[in-house]
Design a protein around this motif. Structure first.
Motif, PDB file in Angstrom:
ATOM      1  N   LYS A   1      10.008  17.700  10.344  1.00 58.91           N
ATOM      2  CA  LYS A   1       8.477  16.964   9.982  1.00 58.91           C
ATOM      3  C   LYS A   1       7.191  17.813   9.873  1.00 58.91           C
ATOM      4  CE  LYS A   1       7.671  14.978  14.486  1.00 58.91           C
ATOM      5  NZ  LYS A   1       7.621  14.834  15.893  1.00 58.91           N
ATOM      6  N   SER A   2       7.356  19.026   9.353  1.00 61.92           N
ATOM      7  CA  SER A   2       6.302  19.960   8.746  1.00 61.92           C
ATOM      8  C   SER A   2       6.394  19.398   7.209  1.00 61.92           C
ATOM      9  CB  SER A   2       6.763  21.564   9.553  1.00 61.92           C
ATOM     10  OG  SER A   2       6.682  21.786  10.492  1.00 61.92           O
ATOM     11  N   MET A   3       8.278  19.237   6.820  1.00 63.85           N
ATOM     12  CA  MET A   3       7.667  19.429   5.417  1.00 63.85           C
ATOM     13  C   MET A   3       7.791  18.072   5.073  1.00 63.85           C
ATOM     14  SD  MET A   3      10.206  17.719   3.369  1.00 63.85           S
ATOM     15  CE  MET A   3      11.700  17.033   4.546  1.00 63.85           C
ATOM     16  N   LEU A   4       7.502  17.316   5.233  1.00 60.77           N
ATOM     17  CA  LEU A   4       7.180  16.062   5.486  1.00 60.77           C
ATOM     18  C   LEU A   4       5.203  15.749   5.292  1.00 60.77           C
ATOM     19  CD1 LEU A   4       9.565  13.639   7.766  1.00 60.77           C
ATOM     20  CD2 LEU A   4       9.800  13.353   4.690  1.00 60.77           C
ATOM     21  N   LYS A   5       4.955  16.659   6.490  1.00 59.21           N
ATOM     22  CA  LYS A   5       3.112  16.255   6.501  1.00 59.21           C
ATOM     23  C   LYS A   5       3.496  16.984   5.231  1.00 59.21           C
ATOM     24  CE  LYS A   5       2.664  16.372  11.597  1.00 59.21           C
ATOM     25  NZ  LYS A   5       2.716  17.047  13.139  1.00 59.21           N
ATOM     26  N   SER A   6       3.933  18.259   5.295  1.00 65.40           N
ATOM     27  CA  SER A   6       3.348  18.977   4.096  1.00 65.40           C
ATOM     28  C   SER A   6       3.744  18.611   2.074  1.00 65.40           C
ATOM     29  CB  SER A   6       3.188  20.261   3.519  1.00 65.40           C
ATOM     30  OG  SER A   6       4.963  20.446   3.928  1.00 65.40           O
ATOM     31  N   HIS A   7       4.986  17.647   1.909  1.00 62.05           N
ATOM     32  CA  HIS A   7       5.322  16.939   1.266  1.00 62.05           C
ATOM     33  C   HIS A   7       3.822  16.479   0.418  1.00 62.05           C
ATOM     34  CE1 HIS A   7       7.805  15.415  -2.054  1.00 62.05           C
ATOM     35  NE2 HIS A   7       8.857  15.387  -1.121  1.00 62.05           N
ATOM     36  N   PRO A   8       3.131  16.563  -1.017  1.00 59.40           N
ATOM     37  CA  PRO A   8       2.164  15.832  -1.904  1.00 59.40           C
ATOM     38  C   PRO A   8       2.672  14.286  -2.117  1.00 59.40           C
ATOM     39  CG  PRO A   8       4.359  17.211  -3.058  1.00 59.40           C
ATOM     40  CD  PRO A   8       4.483  17.692  -1.722  1.00 59.40           C
ATOM     41  N   ASP A   9       3.968  13.567  -2.264  1.00 60.31           N
ATOM     42  CA  ASP A   9       4.277  12.739  -2.505  1.00 60.31           C
ATOM     43  C   ASP A   9       4.069  11.596  -0.718  1.00 60.31           C
ATOM     44  OD1 ASP A   9       3.892  12.345  -5.041  1.00 60.31           O
ATOM     45  OD2 ASP A   9       6.108  13.695  -5.298  1.00 60.31           O
ATOM     46  N   ILE A  10       4.364  12.663   0.154  1.00 53.19           N
ATOM     47  CA  ILE A  10       4.561  11.937   1.414  1.00 53.19           C
ATOM     48  C   ILE A  10       2.943  11.346   1.980  1.00 53.19           C
ATOM     49  CG2 ILE A  10       5.189  11.921   4.132  1.00 53.19           C
ATOM     50  CD1 ILE A  10       7.494  10.874   2.184  1.00 53.19           C
TER      51      ILE A  10
ATOM     52  N   TYR B   1      11.522   9.043   9.812  1.00 49.92           N
ATOM     53  CA  TYR B   1      10.636   7.182   9.359  1.00 49.92           C
ATOM     54  C   TYR B   1       9.126   7.764   8.736  1.00 49.92           C
ATOM     55  CZ  TYR B   1       8.726   2.780  10.284  1.00 49.92           C
ATOM     56  OH  TYR B   1       7.909   1.486  10.070  1.00 49.92           O
ATOM     57  N   THR B   2       9.065   7.523   7.841  1.00 58.73           N
ATOM     58  CA  THR B   2       7.876   8.022   7.138  1.00 58.73           C
ATOM     59  C   THR B   2       7.050   6.478   5.733  1.00 58.73           C
ATOM     60  OG1 THR B   2       6.233   9.633   5.954  1.00 58.73           O
ATOM     61  CG2 THR B   2       8.980   9.296   5.182  1.00 58.73           C
ATOM     62  N   PHE B   3       6.474   7.297   5.089  1.00 56.47           N
ATOM     63  CA  PHE B   3       5.991   6.381   4.215  1.00 56.47           C
ATOM     64  C   PHE B   3       5.503   7.245   2.889  1.00 56.47           C
ATOM     65  CE2 PHE B   3       5.075   3.705   7.855  1.00 56.47           C
ATOM     66  CZ  PHE B   3       5.851   2.498   7.469  1.00 56.47           C
ATOM     67  N   THR B   4       6.174   7.019   2.005  1.00 58.58           N
ATOM     68  CA  THR B   4       4.592   7.227   0.396  1.00 58.58           C
ATOM     69  C   THR B   4       4.202   6.793  -0.165  1.00 58.58           C
ATOM     70  OG1 THR B   4       6.249   5.499  -1.134  1.00 58.58           O
ATOM     71  CG2 THR B   4       7.791   7.353  -0.954  1.00 58.58           C
ATOM     72  N   LYS B   5       3.184   7.629  -0.632  1.00 58.89           N
ATOM     73  CA  LYS B   5       1.922   7.467  -1.779  1.00 58.89           C
ATOM     74  C   LYS B   5       2.297   6.136  -2.103  1.00 58.89           C
ATOM     75  CE  LYS B   5      -0.503  11.298   0.073  1.00 58.89           C
ATOM     76  NZ  LYS B   5      -0.552  12.769  -0.682  1.00 58.89           N
ATOM     77  N   THR B   6       3.389   6.284  -3.416  1.00 60.10           N
ATOM     78  CA  THR B   6       3.825   5.236  -4.719  1.00 60.10           C
ATOM     79  C   THR B   6       3.589   4.275  -4.091  1.00 60.10           C
ATOM     80  OG1 THR B   6       4.473   5.327  -6.603  1.00 60.10           O
ATOM     81  CG2 THR B   6       5.728   5.808  -4.592  1.00 60.10           C
ATOM     82  N   VAL B   7       3.695   3.013  -4.558  1.00 50.94           N
ATOM     83  CA  VAL B   7       3.969   1.746  -4.078  1.00 50.94           C
ATOM     84  C   VAL B   7       5.584   1.441  -5.590  1.00 50.94           C
ATOM     85  CG1 VAL B   7       2.429   0.652  -2.918  1.00 50.94           C
ATOM     86  CG2 VAL B   7       2.528   0.693  -5.355  1.00 50.94           C
TER      87      VAL B   7
ATOM     88  N   LEU C   1       0.833  -1.404  -0.308  1.00 53.06           N
ATOM     89  CA  LEU C   1      -0.067  -0.154   0.130  1.00 53.06           C
ATOM     90  C   LEU C   1       0.664   0.825   0.542  1.00 53.06           C
ATOM     91  CD1 LEU C   1      -2.311  -1.146   2.359  1.00 53.06           C
ATOM     92  CD2 LEU C   1      -2.782  -1.196   0.074  1.00 53.06           C
ATOM     93  N   ASN C   2       2.073   1.117   0.286  1.00 53.51           N
ATOM     94  CA  ASN C   2       3.312   2.600   0.648  1.00 53.51           C
ATOM     95  C   ASN C   2       4.115   1.642   0.545  1.00 53.51           C
ATOM     96  OD1 ASN C   2       0.778   3.015   3.074  1.00 53.51           O
ATOM     97  ND2 ASN C   2       1.443   5.020   1.662  1.00 53.51           N
ATOM     98  N   ARG C   3       5.690   2.486   0.383  1.00 55.84           N
ATOM     99  CA  ARG C   3       7.203   1.744   0.562  1.00 55.84           C
ATOM    100  C   ARG C   3       7.402   2.875   1.941  1.00 55.84           C
ATOM    101  NH1 ARG C   3       9.584  -1.538  -2.396  1.00 55.84           N
ATOM    102  NH2 ARG C   3       7.907  -1.500  -4.744  1.00 55.84           N
ATOM    103  N   ARG C   4       8.102   2.732   2.541  1.00 52.00           N
ATOM    104  CA  ARG C   4       8.741   2.961   3.792  1.00 52.00           C
ATOM    105  C   ARG C   4      10.308   3.577   3.768  1.00 52.00           C
ATOM    106  NH1 ARG C   4      10.775  -0.909   8.712  1.00 52.00           N
ATOM    107  NH2 ARG C   4      12.431  -1.349   6.915  1.00 52.00           N
ATOM    108  N   ILE C   5      10.401   4.958   4.042  1.00 52.67           N
ATOM    109  CA  ILE C   5      11.423   5.760   4.017  1.00 52.67           C
ATOM    110  C   ILE C   5      11.907   5.692   5.841  1.00 52.67           C
ATOM    111  CG2 ILE C   5      12.352   7.781   3.594  1.00 52.67           C
ATOM    112  CD1 ILE C   5      10.615   8.608   2.131  1.00 52.67           C
ATOM    113  N   LYS C   6      13.439   4.832   6.055  1.00 50.17           N
ATOM    114  CA  LYS C   6      13.610   5.215   7.090  1.00 50.17           C
ATOM    115  C   LYS C   6      15.051   4.807   7.340  1.00 50.17           C
ATOM    116  CE  LYS C   6      14.540   1.936  10.994  1.00 50.17           C
ATOM    117  NZ  LYS C   6      14.056   0.024  11.890  1.00 50.17           N
ATOM    118  N   GLU C   7      15.618   6.332   7.791  1.00 52.73           N
ATOM    119  CA  GLU C   7      16.746   6.412   7.452  1.00 52.73           C
ATOM    120  C   GLU C   7      17.159   7.614   9.012  1.00 52.73           C
ATOM    121  OE1 GLU C   7      18.930   5.969   4.847  1.00 52.73           O
ATOM    122  OE2 GLU C   7      18.082   6.094   3.720  1.00 52.73           O
ATOM    123  N   THR C   8      19.106   7.121   9.145  1.00 57.34           N
ATOM    124  CA  THR C   8      18.915   7.975  10.103  1.00 57.34           C
ATOM    125  C   THR C   8      20.065   8.448  10.235  1.00 57.34           C
ATOM    126  OG1 THR C   8      19.328   5.009  11.491  1.00 57.34           O
ATOM    127  CG2 THR C   8      20.496   7.503  12.586  1.00 57.34           C
ATOM    128  N   ILE C   9      19.664  10.145  10.376  1.00 61.50           N
ATOM    129  CA  ILE C   9      20.856  11.208   9.168  1.00 61.50           C
ATOM    130  C   ILE C   9      21.454  11.545  11.008  1.00 61.50           C
ATOM    131  CG2 ILE C   9      21.007  13.613   8.914  1.00 61.50           C
ATOM    132  CD1 ILE C   9      17.855  12.406   7.090  1.00 61.50           C
TER     133      ILE C   9
END
Length: 365
Positions: free
Chosen positions: A277-286, A309-315, A251-259
Motif C-alpha cells: 500500500k505504501s509503494m502504491l501511494k508513492s508510485h509516480p504513475d498511480i 485495487y488501484t488506478f493509473t494516471k495514464t489512459v 479518466l484512469n485505467r484500473r489495476i485489479k489483481e488477486t495475489i
C-alpha cells in the motif's frame, strides 16, 4: 479554282471575316483582363505573405481559380451569343440570362473554397475538435450551395413559392422512398451534435461486434478501423439503437489483481500488505486520489489471497501495461523481501495410520 467574287463564296468570306474579327477581339480582351488579374493577384499574394494573419492567404487562394474561370467563361458566352444572333438570326434568351447565374455560381464557388481552406487551416492547428470543425464546414457548404441553387433558379425566372410548394409534396414522397438515407443523415447529425465520439477515438459496442478507431464521420456512414486494420463501414442510423462505449475518454485505467501467498507465510501477510500500500501511494504513475485498496481478502484453496485495487494516471493502452508491469514486479519484490513467496496450486493428502497399514497389507497380498 473558284472565283472569290462569286455570289456563293462572298457571303462565306464575309461571315468568316466578321466572326474572326469579333472572336479575336473578345479573346484578346479576355487575355488582357486575365493578365491584369494575374498581376494583381501576384502582387496581393506577395503582400499577404508579409502579414502575420492567415485569413488573407486563405481568401486569395479561394479567389484564384474561380475568378480566372469567370474571366474566360463570361466573354465566351458573349461570343457564342453574337455568333448565333448575327449569322443565324436566333436570339437565345437563356444564353443572355446565363451571365447572372455564372456570377452567382462563381461567388458560391469562392465561398465553398474559402470554407474548405479554413477547415484545413483549423485542422492543421490541432487546437479544435476535428469532428466539430468538419461538421461546421459541411453544414456551411451545404447552406451556401442551397442558397446559390435557389438564387440561380430565381434568376432563370422560376417561382420559389411554387418550387417550395412542390418541394413539400415531393419531400414527403422522397422521404418515404429514402427513409434509410434520411435516418443515416439524422444519425450523422446526432453524432455531430451529441458527440458520443469523435475522429481518432477508440470505441466499441457491447451490442455489436464493433471495436476500433474512428477514421471518418460522414453524413451517411462512419468508418472505423479495427485493431487488425480492417475498415468497418457502419451506417449512422445504427448508432441510434446501440450502446457505444468510448474508452478514449477514460479518466484512469484500473489495476485489479488477486495475489496469493503461501499459508506458511501467514505471519508476514500484514507487513506485506502495508508495504504494498505504501509503494502504491508513492508510485509516480498511480493516481492516489482515486480508490486504492490493498487488503488480505480471502482464504483460497492453496493461498492467502490479497486484493490489489488501484488506478493509473495514464489512459494510454500501451503505457498502462508498462505501469501495470512495474507495479506487479514491485509487489513480487516486496513479497520476496519478507522471505515469503507467491503461492501456486497445491494439494495436501492426509492419511490416517490405520488406513495406511491397511493399504500396505493390501499391497503385500
Amino acid at each position: 479554282m473558284m472565283d472569290p467574287s462569286s455570289p456563293l463564296i462572298q457571303p462565306i468570306i464575309t461571315f468568316l471575316q466578321s466572326w474572326n474579327t469579333n472572336f479575336l477581339f473578345i479573346t484578346l480582351a479576355s487575355l488582357l483582363v486575365w493578365i491584369i488579374w494575374r498581376i494583381v493577384y501576384n502582387r496581393l499574394e506577395f503582400l499577404s505573405k508579409k502579414t502575420k494573419f492567415d485569413w488573407d492567404d486563405l481568401t486569395l487562394h479561394a479567389l484564384k481559380t474561380p475568378i480566372s474561370t469567370l474571366i474566360w467563361c463570361w466573354p465566351a458566352t458573349i461570343s457564342i451569343d453574337c455568333f448565333i444572333q448575327e449569322h443565324f438570326g436566333i436570339k437565345l434568351q437563356w444564353l443572355s440570362m446565363l451571365k447572372v447565374p455564372m456570377v452567382i455560381a462563381t461567388l458560391v464557388w469562392i465561398t465553398i473554397r474559402f470554407i474548405s481552406n479554413m477547415e484545413r487551416f483549423v485542422l492543421n492547428q490541432k487546437t479544435h475538435d476535428e469532428t466539430t470543425v468538419q461538421a461546421i464546414a459541411k453544414v456551411a457548404r451545404l447552406i451556401f450551395i442551397v442558397i446559390g441553387a435557389l438564387t440561380i433558379m430565381q434568376a432563370f425566372g422560376l417561382s420559389l413559392s411554387g418550387l417550395l410548394t412542390f418541394g413539400g409534396v415531393g419531400g414527403l414522397i422522397v422521404g418515404l422512398a429514402a427513409k434509410d438515407l434520411l435516418s443515416n443523415f439524422f444519425g450523422g447529425m446526432m453524432i455531430y451534435f451529441d458527440r458520443p465520439f469523435k475522429v481518432g477515438d477508440w470505441i466499441r459496442s457491447p451490442d455489436r461486434q464493433i471495436e476500433g478507431t474512428v477514421e471518418r464521420i460522414g453524413w451517411r456512414m462512419t468508418i472505423i478501423r479495427t485493431f487488425d486494420k480492417r475498415p468497418l463501414y457502419i451506417p449512422n442510423s445504427v448508432f441510434s439503437n446501440i450502446v457505444v462505449e468510448n474508452p478514449s475518454r477514460m479518466l484512469n485505467r484500473r489495476i485489479k489483481e488477486t495475489i496469493g501467498v503461501r499459508y506458511s507465510d501467514s505471519d508476514k501477510v500484514e507487513s506485506i500488505v502495508s508495504e504494498i500500500k505504501s509503494m502504491l501511494k508513492s508510485h509516480p504513475d498511480i493516481d492516489s486520489k482515486q480508490t486504492l485498496i490493498v487488503n488480505f481478502n480471502a482464504f483460497g484453496p492453496s493461498s492467502l489471497q490479497m486484493l490489489v485495487y488501484t488506478f493509473t494516471k495514464t489512459v494510454n493502452w500501451v503505457r498502462y501495461h508498462q505501469v501495470k508491469e512495474d507495479v506487479l514486479l514491485k509487489i513480487m519484490n516486496i513479497i520476496r523481501q519478507h522471505n515469503a513467496d507467491i503461492a501456486y496450486p497445491t494439494q495436501t493428502l492426509k492419511l490416517e495410520p490405520q488406513a495406511l497399514e491397511q493399504s500396505e497389507q493390501e499391497l503385500l497380498y
